[in-house]
Motif scaffolding. Structure first.
Motif, PDB file in Angstrom:
ATOM      1  N   ALA A   3      27.398  26.822  11.890  1.00 53.17           N
ATOM      2  CA  ALA A   3      27.970  27.775  12.842  1.00 53.17           C
ATOM      3  C   ALA A   3      28.400  27.053  14.120  1.00 53.17           C
ATOM      4  CB  ALA A   3      26.955  28.873  13.162  1.00 53.17           C
ATOM      5  N   ALA A   4      27.616  26.046  14.534  1.00 52.85           N
ATOM      6  CA  ALA A   4      27.977  25.279  15.729  1.00 52.85           C
ATOM      7  C   ALA A   4      29.282  24.526  15.512  1.00 52.85           C
ATOM      8  CB  ALA A   4      26.855  24.313  16.084  1.00 52.85           C
ATOM      9  N   VAL A   5      29.472  23.974  14.308  1.00 53.23           N
ATOM     10  CA  VAL A   5      30.729  23.296  13.991  1.00 53.23           C
ATOM     11  C   VAL A   5      31.872  24.304  13.985  1.00 53.23           C
ATOM     12  CG1 VAL A   5      32.006  22.068  12.182  1.00 53.23           C
ATOM     13  CG2 VAL A   5      29.654  21.409  12.723  1.00 53.23           C
ATOM     14  N   ASP A   6      31.656  25.453  13.384  1.00 51.12           N
ATOM     15  CA  ASP A   6      32.708  26.473  13.316  1.00 51.12           C
ATOM     16  C   ASP A   6      33.182  26.901  14.707  1.00 51.12           C
ATOM     17  OD1 ASP A   6      32.703  26.453  10.566  1.00 51.12           O
ATOM     18  OD2 ASP A   6      31.425  28.218  10.354  1.00 51.12           O
ATOM     19  N   ARG A   7      32.257  26.880  15.674  1.00 48.99           N
ATOM     20  CA  ARG A   7      32.631  27.324  17.025  1.00 48.99           C
ATOM     21  C   ARG A   7      33.599  26.361  17.709  1.00 48.99           C
ATOM     22  NH1 ARG A   7      27.201  29.222  17.108  1.00 48.99           N
ATOM     23  NH2 ARG A   7      26.432  27.290  18.054  1.00 48.99           N
ATOM     24  N   ILE A   8      33.624  25.106  17.285  1.00 46.28           N
ATOM     25  CA  ILE A   8      34.513  24.141  17.943  1.00 46.28           C
ATOM     26  C   ILE A   8      35.776  23.888  17.123  1.00 46.28           C
ATOM     27  CG2 ILE A   8      32.591  23.008  19.137  1.00 46.28           C
ATOM     28  CD1 ILE A   8      32.792  20.717  17.100  1.00 46.28           C
ATOM     29  N   ILE A   9      35.933  24.598  16.017  1.00 47.62           N
ATOM     30  CA  ILE A   9      37.067  24.403  15.124  1.00 47.62           C
ATOM     31  C   ILE A   9      38.075  25.537  15.298  1.00 47.62           C
ATOM     32  CG2 ILE A   9      37.742  24.227  12.699  1.00 47.62           C
ATOM     33  CD1 ILE A   9      36.189  21.836  13.757  1.00 47.62           C
ATOM     34  N   PRO A  10      39.375  25.237  15.337  1.00 48.98           N
ATOM     35  CA  PRO A  10      40.379  26.308  15.420  1.00 48.98           C
ATOM     36  C   PRO A  10      40.223  27.299  14.273  1.00 48.98           C
ATOM     37  CG  PRO A  10      41.398  24.175  15.809  1.00 48.98           C
ATOM     38  CD  PRO A  10      39.984  23.898  15.378  1.00 48.98           C
ATOM     39  N   PRO A  11      40.398  28.589  14.538  1.00 50.71           N
ATOM     40  CA  PRO A  11      40.155  29.626  13.526  1.00 50.71           C
ATOM     41  C   PRO A  11      40.886  29.393  12.205  1.00 50.71           C
ATOM     42  CG  PRO A  11      40.460  30.639  15.673  1.00 50.71           C
ATOM     43  CD  PRO A  11      40.749  29.180  15.848  1.00 50.71           C
ATOM     44  N   ARG A  12      42.122  28.904  12.239  1.00 48.83           N
ATOM     45  CA  ARG A  12      42.858  28.716  10.989  1.00 48.83           C
ATOM     46  C   ARG A  12      42.177  27.685  10.085  1.00 48.83           C
ATOM     47  NH1 ARG A  12      47.751  29.967   8.860  1.00 48.83           N
ATOM     48  NH2 ARG A  12      48.321  31.085  10.758  1.00 48.83           N
ATOM     49  N   LEU A  13      41.622  26.649  10.694  1.00 49.72           N
ATOM     50  CA  LEU A  13      40.964  25.616   9.890  1.00 49.72           C
ATOM     51  C   LEU A  13      39.700  26.141   9.213  1.00 49.72           C
ATOM     52  CD1 LEU A  13      41.281  22.392  12.068  1.00 49.72           C
ATOM     53  CD2 LEU A  13      42.741  23.171  10.205  1.00 49.72           C
ATOM     54  N   ARG A  14      39.061  27.135   9.827  1.00 49.90           N
ATOM     55  CA  ARG A  14      37.839  27.690   9.228  1.00 49.90           C
ATOM     56  C   ARG A  14      38.138  28.390   7.907  1.00 49.90           C
ATOM     57  NH1 ARG A  14      36.201  31.009  14.452  1.00 49.90           N
ATOM     58  NH2 ARG A  14      36.447  29.333  15.988  1.00 49.90           N
TER      59      ARG A  14
END
Length: 238
Positions: free
Chosen positions: A63-74
């Motif tokens: 979740a911490a990684v997801d917070r720093i990643i642009p939404p499209r990449l998730r």
């Protein structure tokens, strides 16, 4: 003292100790066979609890990684036909070593380089939790890096972004070759490369070309040393 276990087996029980303030935690006395069985069950329960805690930490890391990643990449789906599965196989096969702690992903735009880098960072986050290791990941692009350098003295948070990029245990630096090669930006970029190279900090970088090409746009004082450090530390795929 001869007594009977709950299982029906008679056995010689040890003398009872005087009760103390922790007596309420004591297990009921039982025969040797049941004691062995109960110990095994308790050990298994402890292992399950530890595994559950590691899994919860893995979810927090992801979740911490997801917070720093642009939404499209998730939304990246490795099963999607548009995803570069050949590159992904190379990325997942790579493990950082003391000699080569960096991974360079080189190729044309649209070849899933950034998506592969993000997914590998997410894997590292999970692996760290399951191995009970600390995890500190960061992600920055060449354009974000240049902007943070310019704004570090006038915008709250930009200085922190640069420090995180320099010191993170695992850094994804997207589009390293697109950093604007101004004097101030290059000072900071070389400092980052030099620090991460010297301390063997795991780094995944992407670029449309390799450092032999993009470093030629850098000032002469940084081009050779920067290219040399990147190549020395990196496994380059793509």
């Amino acid at each position: 003292m001869n007594t009977t276990c709950a299982c029906g087996q008679s056995y010689e029980a040890p003398e009872k100790k005087p009760p103390d303030f922790l007596s309420f935690l004591d297990r009921p006395e039982c025969c040797p066979a049941c004691t062995v069985r109960q110990d095994a069950e308790d050990d298994e329960a402890d292992r399950r609890m530890e595994a559950e805690q590691r899994e919860k930490q893995a979810a927090r890391n992801e979740a911490a990684v997801d917070r720093i990643i642009p939404p499209r990449l998730r939304l990246t789906d490795p099963a999607d036909a548009r995803f570069n599965s050949v590159l992904w196989d190379q990325v997942t096969a790579w493990q950082p070593t003391a000699e080569k702690p960096w991974l360079g992903l080189v190729g044309e735009t649209g070849e899933s380089k950034t998506r592969c880098a993000y997914l590998r960072l997410r894997q590292f986050a999970r692996e760290a939790a399951l191995a009970e290791r600390p995890f500190h990941g960061a992600m920055i692009s060449g354009m974000e890096f240049a902007r943070a350098v310019v704004e570090q003295y006038r915008e709250e948070g930009s200085g922190k972004v640069l420090r995180e990029a320099r010191t993170a245990g695992i850094l994804v630096f997207d589009e390293l070759g697109k950093v604007k090669a101004t004097a101030g930006v290059m000072d900071e970029l070389f400092a980052l490369i030099d620090h991460r190279h010297a301390h063997n900090l795991v780094t995944i970088w992407t670029g449309n070309a390799g450092p032999q090409e993009f470093c030629t746009a850098w000032p002469e004082e940084y081009a050779g040393p920067g290219c040399g450090r990147i190549l020395e530390a990196s496994v380059v795929v793509g």
